[in-house]
Write a protein that holds these residues in place. Structure first.
Motif, PDB file in Angstrom:
ATOM      1  N   VAL B 229     -48.780  19.610 -62.885  1.00 36.39           N
ATOM      2  CA  VAL B 229     -48.179  20.547 -63.830  1.00 36.39           C
ATOM      3  C   VAL B 229     -48.894  21.888 -63.703  1.00 36.39           C
ATOM      4  CG1 VAL B 229     -47.290  18.937 -65.537  1.00 36.39           C
ATOM      5  CG2 VAL B 229     -49.702  19.597 -65.604  1.00 36.39           C
ATOM      6  N   ARG B 230     -48.148  22.946 -64.078  1.00 31.88           N
ATOM      7  CA  ARG B 230     -48.676  24.301 -63.909  1.00 31.88           C
ATOM      8  C   ARG B 230     -50.011  24.484 -64.610  1.00 31.88           C
ATOM      9  NH1 ARG B 230     -47.608  28.847 -62.283  1.00 31.88           N
ATOM     10  NH2 ARG B 230     -45.655  28.084 -61.477  1.00 31.88           N
ATOM     11  N   THR B 231     -50.111  23.907 -65.830  1.00 30.28           N
ATOM     12  CA  THR B 231     -51.318  24.166 -66.625  1.00 30.28           C
ATOM     13  C   THR B 231     -52.573  23.569 -66.000  1.00 30.28           C
ATOM     14  OG1 THR B 231     -50.619  22.265 -67.902  1.00 30.28           O
ATOM     15  CG2 THR B 231     -50.203  24.426 -68.861  1.00 30.28           C
ATOM     16  N   GLY B 232     -52.406  22.558 -65.138  1.00 28.85           N
ATOM     17  CA  GLY B 232     -53.612  21.896 -64.667  1.00 28.85           C
ATOM     18  C   GLY B 232     -53.790  21.845 -63.168  1.00 28.85           C
ATOM     19  N   PHE B 233     -52.790  22.234 -62.411  1.00 25.33           N
ATOM     20  CA  PHE B 233     -52.874  21.926 -60.983  1.00 25.33           C
ATOM     21  C   PHE B 233     -53.985  22.712 -60.284  1.00 25.33           C
ATOM     22  CE2 PHE B 233     -51.006  25.107 -58.043  1.00 25.33           C
ATOM     23  CZ  PHE B 233     -50.590  26.075 -58.952  1.00 25.33           C
ATOM     24  N   HIS B 234     -54.333  23.866 -60.844  1.00 24.12           N
ATOM     25  CA  HIS B 234     -55.390  24.651 -60.202  1.00 24.12           C
ATOM     26  C   HIS B 234     -56.782  24.115 -60.537  1.00 24.12           C
ATOM     27  CE1 HIS B 234     -54.608  26.359 -64.148  1.00 24.12           C
ATOM     28  NE2 HIS B 234     -55.852  26.778 -64.151  1.00 24.12           N
ATOM     29  N   LYS B 235     -56.821  23.111 -61.416  1.00 25.53           N
ATOM     30  CA  LYS B 235     -58.136  22.514 -61.722  1.00 25.53           C
ATOM     31  C   LYS B 235     -58.342  21.225 -60.941  1.00 25.53           C
ATOM     32  CE  LYS B 235     -58.176  24.417 -66.367  1.00 25.53           C
ATOM     33  NZ  LYS B 235     -57.335  24.160 -67.536  1.00 25.53           N
ATOM     34  N   HIS B 236     -57.350  20.844 -60.198  1.00 21.94           N
ATOM     35  CA  HIS B 236     -57.470  19.636 -59.393  1.00 21.94           C
ATOM     36  C   HIS B 236     -58.591  19.822 -58.367  1.00 21.94           C
ATOM     37  CE1 HIS B 236     -56.378  16.515 -56.486  1.00 21.94           C
ATOM     38  NE2 HIS B 236     -55.766  15.918 -57.506  1.00 21.94           N
ATOM     39  N   PRO B 237     -59.415  18.793 -58.180  1.00 20.63           N
ATOM     40  CA  PRO B 237     -60.569  18.958 -57.282  1.00 20.63           C
ATOM     41  C   PRO B 237     -60.208  19.384 -55.863  1.00 20.63           C
ATOM     42  CG  PRO B 237     -60.287  16.671 -58.004  1.00 20.63           C
ATOM     43  CD  PRO B 237     -59.400  17.497 -58.849  1.00 20.63           C
ATOM     44  N   LEU B 238     -58.988  19.078 -55.441  1.00 20.95           N
ATOM     45  CA  LEU B 238     -58.651  19.435 -54.051  1.00 20.95           C
ATOM     46  C   LEU B 238     -57.968  20.800 -53.953  1.00 20.95           C
ATOM     47  CD1 LEU B 238     -57.396  15.998 -52.736  1.00 20.95           C
ATOM     48  CD2 LEU B 238     -59.533  17.177 -52.202  1.00 20.95           C
ATOM     49  N   TYR B 239     -57.672  21.400 -55.130  1.00 18.47           N
ATOM     50  CA  TYR B 239     -56.891  22.627 -55.120  1.00 18.47           C
ATOM     51  C   TYR B 239     -57.551  23.725 -54.284  1.00 18.47           C
ATOM     52  CZ  TYR B 239     -55.050  27.053 -56.763  1.00 18.47           C
ATOM     53  OH  TYR B 239     -54.553  28.307 -56.805  1.00 18.47           O
ATOM     54  N   TYR B 240     -58.852  23.978 -54.549  1.00 14.93           N
ATOM     55  CA  TYR B 240     -59.472  25.089 -53.828  1.00 14.93           C
ATOM     56  C   TYR B 240     -59.654  24.798 -52.357  1.00 14.93           C
ATOM     57  CZ  TYR B 240     -59.807  28.281 -57.618  1.00 14.93           C
ATOM     58  OH  TYR B 240     -59.458  29.160 -58.584  1.00 14.93           O
ATOM     59  N   GLY B 241     -59.832  23.527 -52.041  1.00 17.72           N
ATOM     60  CA  GLY B 241     -59.921  23.169 -50.624  1.00 17.72           C
ATOM     61  C   GLY B 241     -58.650  23.550 -49.877  1.00 17.72           C
ATOM     62  N   VAL B 242     -57.507  23.172 -50.441  1.00 22.44           N
ATOM     63  CA  VAL B 242     -56.229  23.488 -49.794  1.00 22.44           C
ATOM     64  C   VAL B 242     -56.031  24.988 -49.752  1.00 22.44           C
ATOM     65  CG1 VAL B 242     -53.763  23.087 -49.835  1.00 22.44           C
ATOM     66  CG2 VAL B 242     -55.288  21.411 -50.813  1.00 22.44           C
ATOM     67  N   ARG B 243     -56.310  25.612 -50.891  1.00 23.59           N
ATOM     68  CA  ARG B 243     -56.061  27.044 -51.004  1.00 23.59           C
ATOM     69  C   ARG B 243     -56.908  27.799 -49.972  1.00 23.59           C
ATOM     70  NH1 ARG B 243     -56.731  31.878 -53.379  1.00 23.59           N
ATOM     71  NH2 ARG B 243     -54.830  32.683 -54.328  1.00 23.59           N
ATOM     72  N   ASN B 244     -58.206  27.454 -49.911  1.00 23.01           N
ATOM     73  CA  ASN B 244     -59.083  28.134 -48.969  1.00 23.01           C
ATOM     74  C   ASN B 244     -58.628  27.901 -47.538  1.00 23.01           C
ATOM     75  OD1 ASN B 244     -60.602  29.059 -51.043  1.00 23.01           O
ATOM     76  ND2 ASN B 244     -62.174  27.461 -50.883  1.00 23.01           N
ATOM     77  N   HIS B 245     -58.197  26.703 -47.272  1.00 21.45           N
ATOM     78  CA  HIS B 245     -57.753  26.406 -45.913  1.00 21.45           C
ATOM     79  C   HIS B 245     -56.576  27.304 -45.525  1.00 21.45           C
ATOM     80  CE1 HIS B 245     -57.095  24.108 -42.291  1.00 21.45           C
ATOM     81  NE2 HIS B 245     -55.793  24.040 -42.597  1.00 21.45           N
ATOM     82  N   ILE B 246     -55.611  27.429 -46.433  1.00 17.36           N
ATOM     83  CA  ILE B 246     -54.423  28.238 -46.123  1.00 17.36           C
ATOM     84  C   ILE B 246     -54.792  29.711 -46.029  1.00 17.36           C
ATOM     85  CG2 ILE B 246     -52.149  28.927 -46.946  1.00 17.36           C
ATOM     86  CD1 ILE B 246     -51.937  26.170 -48.272  1.00 17.36           C
ATOM     87  N   VAL B 247     -55.633  30.180 -46.963  1.00 18.88           N
ATOM     88  CA  VAL B 247     -56.025  31.588 -46.942  1.00 18.88           C
ATOM     89  C   VAL B 247     -56.818  31.891 -45.674  1.00 18.88           C
ATOM     90  CG1 VAL B 247     -57.399  33.364 -48.097  1.00 18.88           C
ATOM     91  CG2 VAL B 247     -55.907  31.868 -49.444  1.00 18.88           C
ATOM     92  N   ASP B 248     -57.710  30.991 -45.309  1.00 19.73           N
ATOM     93  CA  ASP B 248     -58.451  31.172 -44.055  1.00 19.73           C
ATOM     94  C   ASP B 248     -57.492  31.322 -42.880  1.00 19.73           C
ATOM     95  OD1 ASP B 248     -60.947  31.136 -45.071  1.00 19.73           O
ATOM     96  OD2 ASP B 248     -61.288  28.981 -44.738  1.00 19.73           O
ATOM     97  N   PHE B 249     -56.484  30.478 -42.911  1.00 15.58           N
ATOM     98  CA  PHE B 249     -55.506  30.539 -41.826  1.00 15.58           C
ATOM     99  C   PHE B 249     -54.832  31.915 -41.793  1.00 15.58           C
ATOM    100  CE2 PHE B 249     -51.215  30.331 -40.249  1.00 15.58           C
ATOM    101  CZ  PHE B 249     -51.385  29.742 -39.009  1.00 15.58           C
ATOM    102  N   LEU B 250     -54.389  32.366 -42.957  1.00 18.15           N
ATOM    103  CA  LEU B 250     -53.664  33.636 -43.007  1.00 18.15           C
ATOM    104  C   LEU B 250     -54.562  34.799 -42.616  1.00 18.15           C
ATOM    105  CD1 LEU B 250     -51.517  33.217 -46.237  1.00 18.15           C
ATOM    106  CD2 LEU B 250     -50.727  33.216 -43.869  1.00 18.15           C
ATOM    107  N   VAL B 251     -55.839  34.726 -43.033  1.00 18.45           N
ATOM    108  CA  VAL B 251     -56.737  35.856 -42.788  1.00 18.45           C
ATOM    109  C   VAL B 251     -57.165  35.914 -41.324  1.00 18.45           C
ATOM    110  CG1 VAL B 251     -58.987  36.838 -43.355  1.00 18.45           C
ATOM    111  CG2 VAL B 251     -57.524  35.939 -45.161  1.00 18.45           C
ATOM    112  N   THR B 252     -57.568  34.789 -40.761  1.00 16.18           N
ATOM    113  CA  THR B 252     -58.082  34.853 -39.392  1.00 16.18           C
ATOM    114  C   THR B 252     -57.273  34.019 -38.398  1.00 16.18           C
ATOM    115  OG1 THR B 252     -59.637  33.120 -39.953  1.00 16.18           O
ATOM    116  CG2 THR B 252     -60.459  35.395 -39.982  1.00 16.18           C
ATOM    117  N   ARG B 253     -57.117  32.729 -38.683  1.00 15.29           N
ATOM    118  CA  ARG B 253     -56.616  31.877 -37.618  1.00 15.29           C
ATOM    119  C   ARG B 253     -55.161  32.140 -37.229  1.00 15.29           C
ATOM    120  NH1 ARG B 253     -56.632  26.432 -38.075  1.00 15.29           N
ATOM    121  NH2 ARG B 253     -56.517  26.561 -40.327  1.00 15.29           N
TER     122      ARG B 253
END
Lengths: 279, 311
Positions: B229-253
């Motif tokens: 759900v919107r209110t909690g999905f960004h607190k999921h323990p894996l959220y930042y892992g996925v987010r960082n992975h995608i952002v890393d991809f967009l920024v460099t890879r």
């Protein structure tokens, strides 16, 4: 409190009108010296010679004449003496036929031209050459080929009011937004249905603008055409009164031409508004 | 590759220049929500247009439900970036237009009732007789969604549908799209620039490298639970892992991605491990396409990720 913009505009309009009438009145007051002449001779001369009246009619003369015409606009005393209402009706009738035919022809042709980039380019030089031709230039050719002055006048209106509608229609049709066409494509809308449910409504405001320009041109052309072909109509009326040297009637006719033109344009503006959509 | 939707080796070239994108292979299952992320100019929108049938690939083909696509179809509804509503029609008129296109023989009462159902579903009850010009941006996009849903397509294709909206409206609409798609099991292919949007909505996030010669670099399987759900999905323990992975991809890879050793037919799937992964035991959660087998390419991942390649 400042009155509304409409009210202030109306006040300025009326003030301008009053100032114009006043200036006109003062300019045509008549200050020429009255010549002494024998009564026999004076009968042959106009009022300008006998009473020092200006040869140009003043607003009061025109007003009186206008009232006379408005009181009895539909009298018919033979070919050279018909009420101004009858004359205008003849002109409007001719315009309706010629201009109506022009719209009926120009919209479908413009539609096809707009749909096809090939035809658009192929026909463009002809349209560009035919468009600027003066209505009066067509007249001899029309008279020679059609051999009927009434039909010639209608033809001239037709040919002159054709182009703005045609050009605007083809432009409107060719400029329909790609996203709307894509909507039709993804909904598997057929060519015929697409033409009537997407392209026509999307191009309608542009088409109507062309129709309105054509209407203005048709009304401009009719006066010139009727001056040439004669017989009936407001254009003929102007020329006839010029031959009668009745400047008063000429001015009345000018006012009538303006008023009718305005009404025609207002009607077309209403129609344009009906098909216009806000975005 | 035999998914419900199967993109098979499509490429797009203009003249003799290098292709905008080349040899794209992607398989989607029914009911899956797939987001494609990549920089502008990588050809995302062209891929979407090809899927919609509005454009054709220079080579390759797309198969939907066992049939190669030839042009647009009512089976594939498109939600455009601009709302692309017909401004001379009302809300009802716009939706009804789509319904009539789908069901030619329906009577007008039937069309209206059907259209009304979808207008209600996107929460526009009461605005049926408004014209698009009287609606806010979010409401216009809702009409677009209702129009797309009303033809009950096999797949919905969305081109950055929320990018023109303000953040609050975008959030609400994402919620509704998510709710509707989850409820109805709608298959969705969506293009976005917004990483959070992709994580919130998608089951799979496809990362595309920069053009020219863009390829699908990897497919990130969304590790967040389906009932997020919107209110909690960004607190999921894996959220930042996925987010960082995608952002890393967009920024460099996305720039530096090398096509050596990249098999475009087997785009590697990336999955975050369980919160505390036991060493050497690949997680199986949320795996669907992986069941056919997996190989590991451990070192390349920047974060604590594991790459698993289909064979």
């Amino acid at each position: 409190m400042i009155p509304s913009l409409n009210l202030r505009a109306a006040i300025v309009s009326i003030a301008l009108f009053v100032a114009f009438i006043l200036a006109w009145h003062l300019a045509t007051r008549g200050t020429a010296t009255v010549q002494q002449m024998s009564p026999e001779y004076a009968k042959l001369m106009g009022l300008s010679a006998t009473q020092g009246k200006s040869a140009m009619p003043g607003p009061l003369d025109v007003g009186a004449k206008l009232w006379e015409h408005l009181r009895n606009p539909f009298y018919d005393n033979g070919p050279n003496d018909k009420g101004i209402g009858i004359q205008i009706a003849y002109s409007v009738g001719r315009v309706m036929i010629g201009y109506g035919l022009a719209v009926l022809v120009a919209v479908p042709i413009g539609f096809l031209i707009g749909m096809s980039p090939l035809m658009n380019r192929a026909l463009d030089p002809y349209i560009q050459i035919l468009k600027p031709i003066s209505p009066l230039a067509w007249m001899p050719l029309a008279l020679y080929t059609i051999k009927d002055s009434g039909l010639s006048a209608i033809f001239v209106i037709f040919i002159c009011s054709l182009w703005p509608t045609m050009i605007n229609t083809s432009f409107g049709v060719s400029q329909v937004r790609k996203e709307w066409l894509n909507v039709a494509k993804t909904l598997e809308v057929g060519t015929f249905r697409r033409a009537f449910t997407i392209i026509l409504p999307a191009a309608a405001p542009t088409i109507m603008t062309g129709v309105r320009v054509s209407g203005g041109i048709a009304w401009l052309v009719i006066v010139a055409a009727e001056m040439l072909v004669g017989g009936t109509g407001i254009g003929y009326f102007v020329w006839n009164e010029w031959n009668n040297l009745s400047i008063t009637n000429v001015i009345v006719a000018i006012a009538a031409i303006g008023a009718v033109g305005m009404v025609l344009d207002l009607i077309l503006a209403r129609l344009t508004k009906l098909v216009t959509f806000p975005e | 590759m035999t998914g419900f939707i199967s993109i098979e080796g499509i490429a797009r070239r203009y003249g003799t220049n290098a292709p905008i994108f080349d040899d794209l292979w992607l398989s989607m299952n029914q009911g899956e929500f797939v987001c494609v992320i990549g920089h502008s100019g990588c050809g995302k929108t062209t891929v979407l247009n090809i899927l919609a049938g509005l454009d054709e690939p220079s080579s390759g083909t797309v198969i939907v439900d066992g049939k190669a696509i030839e042009g647009p179809s009512l089976d594939r509804a498109v939600i455009f970036q601009g709302h692309s509503l017909l401004p001379w029609r009302t809300v009802m008129g716009n939706v009804a237009y789509a319904v009539t296109s789908r069901h030619r023989a329906w009577k007008s009462a039937q069309v209206t009732a059907h259209a009304q159902r979808f207008i209600d579903r996107v929460g526009l009850t009461g605005s049926e007789h408004k014209r698009p010009a009287e609606l806010s941006g979010g409401m216009k996009q809702r009409v677009g969604i209702a129009r797309a849903l009303s033809i009950e397509p096999k797949i919905m294709v969305m081109d950055e549908p929320f990018s023109a909206l303000d953040a609050l409206t975008r959030g609400t609409l994402q919620d509704e799209v998510r709710r509707i798609c989850t409820d109805t099991g709608q298959t969705v292919f969506m293009i976005t620039h917004d990483v959070d949007e992709a994580i919130y909505l998608a089951d799979k996030i496809v990362l595309m490298t920069n053009g020219p010669g863009a390829v699908l670099a990897e497919i990130v399987d969304n590790p967040l639970p389906r009932d997020r759900v919107r209110t909690g999905f960004h607190k999921h323990p894996l959220y930042y892992g996925v987010r960082n992975h995608i952002v890393d991809f967009l920024v460099t890879r996305s720039r530096t991605f090398s096509r050596d050793n990249h098999d475009p037919r087997n785009v590697p799937h990336v999955r975050l491990p369980l919160p505390f992964p036991p060493p050497h035991s690949p997680s199986k959660t949320g795996v669907d396409a992986l069941s056919s087998g997996e190989g590991r390419v451990g070192e390349a991942a920047p974060t604590e990720l594991k790459k698993e390649t289909l064979t």
